[in-house]
Design an enzyme around this catalytic site. Structure first.
Site, PDB file in Angstrom:
ATOM      1  NE  ARG A 109      -5.588 -35.747 -54.474  1.00  0.00           N
ATOM      2  CZ  ARG A 109      -5.937 -36.575 -53.488  1.00  0.00           C
ATOM      3  NH1 ARG A 109      -5.216 -37.640 -53.224  1.00  0.00           N
ATOM      4  NH2 ARG A 109      -7.014 -36.341 -52.786  1.00  0.00           N
ATOM      5  CG  HIS A 136      -8.233 -32.407 -49.477  1.00  0.00           C
ATOM      6  ND1 HIS A 136      -8.809 -32.476 -50.730  1.00  0.00           N
ATOM      7  CD2 HIS A 136      -8.146 -33.699 -49.038  1.00  0.00           C
ATOM      8  CE1 HIS A 136      -9.049 -33.736 -51.036  1.00  0.00           C
ATOM      9  NE2 HIS A 136      -8.661 -34.491 -50.027  1.00  0.00           N
ATOM     10  CD  GLN A 139     -11.752 -35.553 -47.038  1.00  0.00           C
ATOM     11  OE1 GLN A 139     -11.258 -36.218 -47.947  1.00  0.00           O
ATOM     12  NE2 GLN A 139     -12.668 -36.044 -46.225  1.00  0.00           N
ATOM     13  CG  ASP A 231      -4.892 -36.146 -42.860  1.00  0.00           C
ATOM     14  OD1 ASP A 231      -4.837 -37.286 -43.366  1.00  0.00           O
ATOM     15  OD2 ASP A 231      -4.581 -35.108 -43.489  1.00  0.00           O
ATOM     16  CB  CYS A 272      -9.588 -36.948 -45.011  1.00  0.00           C
ATOM     17  SG  CYS A 272      -7.847 -37.070 -44.549  1.00  0.00           S
ATOM     18  NE  ARG A 300     -13.785 -35.876 -50.639  1.00  0.00           N
ATOM     19  CZ  ARG A 300     -12.571 -36.074 -51.175  1.00  0.00           C
ATOM     20  NH1 ARG A 300     -11.807 -37.036 -50.724  1.00  0.00           N
ATOM     21  NH2 ARG A 300     -12.120 -35.299 -52.162  1.00  0.00           N
TER      22      ARG A 300
HETATM   23  N1   CP Z   1      -9.453 -38.278 -48.691  1.00  0.00           N
HETATM   24  C1   CP Z   1      -8.868 -38.310 -49.897  1.00  0.00           C
HETATM   25  O1   CP Z   1      -8.652 -37.283 -50.536  1.00  0.00           O
HETATM   26  O2   CP Z   1      -8.568 -39.552 -50.341  1.00  0.00           O
HETATM   27  P1   CP Z   1      -7.733 -39.902 -51.657  1.00  0.00           P
HETATM   28  O3   CP Z   1      -6.319 -39.473 -51.397  1.00  0.00           O
HETATM   29  O4   CP Z   1      -7.879 -41.386 -51.816  1.00  0.00           O
HETATM   30  O5   CP Z   1      -8.328 -39.129 -52.812  1.00  0.00           O
HETATM   31  N1  NVA Z   2      -2.983 -34.723 -45.541  1.00  0.00           N
HETATM   32  C1  NVA Z   2      -3.098 -35.852 -46.429  1.00  0.00           C
HETATM   33  C2  NVA Z   2      -4.490 -35.950 -46.955  1.00  0.00           C
HETATM   34  C3  NVA Z   2      -4.769 -37.130 -47.850  1.00  0.00           C
HETATM   35  C4  NVA Z   2      -6.178 -37.166 -48.358  1.00  0.00           C
HETATM   36  C5  NVA Z   2      -2.099 -35.720 -47.561  1.00  0.00           C
HETATM   37  O1  NVA Z   2      -1.945 -34.615 -48.081  1.00  0.00           O
HETATM   38  O2  NVA Z   2      -1.458 -36.709 -47.897  1.00  0.00           O
END
Ligand code: CP
Ligand code: NVA
Length: 315
Positions: A109, A136, A139, A231, A272, A300
């Protein structure tokens, strides 16, 4: 049709997967969720190791990978960029080659999509994108699973993303919906529309799947939606844009009046998470009876377990 064999595959974006392969992972996700609900215990990752690389924070993604892998006997190792050399004192290529010698798979990530692509190119083991600025993918598999829990087969259903239409989640939803035949509408201000290249590509996928892909700045475009999805308005790494985003997106908050505009009484709400309640979604909607966000978060784990099982050859 070619048989579904996902052993050894990375997941960087759903662009690299056929619709049949994504459907296979969805069915496997449902199977592992049912196993868990029956109280079955399996040990399919005994003796296996998984590196979890995080440049950005995470609750769900980290915990989903750790618990899905660990409860099946695998050994996940969490590595933040405070702990390892990743592009700082050692190139991403070299980090990939070293980790690939020690681990059975790697999750990443972080910021750049390029980083997860380089990891996959050099590691020699499956690499999973746990979120980048661009995509993502893990997700949105959980999101489609959650949609199917209410409505059955997702084909022909309508999902509307309302908010920052150019972010990682909106883009990945467009790709998975286009591949699977889900009608996908992004409702957003003109300044935050998804990039034209992704829209054009998804329209090509949609020709094959029967999906329709639309972008609109009109709130009425939610009409007929089975699910409204939003989101955060400010994604990780974009904190300096906060004021501009609040100005642009306040008219696009998902509240009860927007839910009512779908014209359906069974529209569900998806997010999400993490959410900023009162910003992109009203408290009443996220805490109300149409919200499926906790199922979505749980899913998830099941979807990530399915991806791990299939790509590590244990499905
Ligand atoms: N939805 C999601 O990816 O959550 P986190 O940022 O907590 O992993
Ligand atoms: N769009 C958000 C998603 C978090 C799971 C981000 O990238 O912060």
């Amino acid at each position: 049709m070619d048989p579904i064999v996902l052993r050894g595959r990375s997941l960087l974006t759903w662009k690299d997967y056929r619709a049949e392969e994504i459907r296979y992972l969805l069915e496997l996700s449902k199977k592992v969720k049912a196993e868990r609900q029956r109280g079955e215990r399996h040990q399919r990752f005994v003796g296996r190791t998984l590196a979890l690389l995080f440049e950005k924070r995470s609750t769900r993604t980290r915990c989903a990978f750790e618990t899905a892998f660990g409860e099946e006997g695998g050994h996940p190792v969490f590595l933040s960029t405070q702990d390892i050399q990743l592009g700082a004192k050692e190139s991403v290529e070299d980090t990939a080659r070293v980790l690939g010698r020690m681990f059975d798979a790697i999750e990443f990530r972080g910021f750049k999509q390029e980083t997860v692509e380089i990891l996959a190119k050099y590691a020699g083991v499956p690499v999973y994108n746990g979120l980048t600025d661009t995509y993502h993918p893990t997700q949105v598999l959980a999101d489609i699973m959650t949609l199917e829990e209410d409505f059955g087969d997702c084909r022909g259903k309508k999902l509307c993303f309302v908010g920052d239409g150019r972010n990682n989640v909106a883009r990945s939803l467009m790709i998975i919906c286009a591949k699977l035949g889900v009608h996908y509408t992004v409702v957003c201000p003109s300044e935050l529309q998804p990039d034209a290249a992704t829209v054009a590509l998804c329209k090509e996928y949609a020709r094959e799947s029967g999906a329709s892909i639309q972008v609109s700045s009109e709130r009425d475009a939610v009409e007929g939606a089975h699910a409204l999805y939003t989101d955060v308005w400010v994604s990780m790494g974009e904190e300096s844009l906060r004021e501009q985003r609040i100005r642009l997106l306040t008219p696009y908050r998902v509240d009860e009046s927007l839910m009512a505009r779908t014209g359906r009484s069974d529209t569900i709400f998806l997010h999400c998470l993490p959410a900023v309640k009162g910003e992109e979604v009203s408290y009443e909607v996220i805490e109300g009876p149409t919200s499926r966000v906790w199922d979505e978060a749980e899913n998830r784990k099941h979807t990530i377990k399915a991806i791990l099982l299939a790509t590590l050859g244990e499905a």
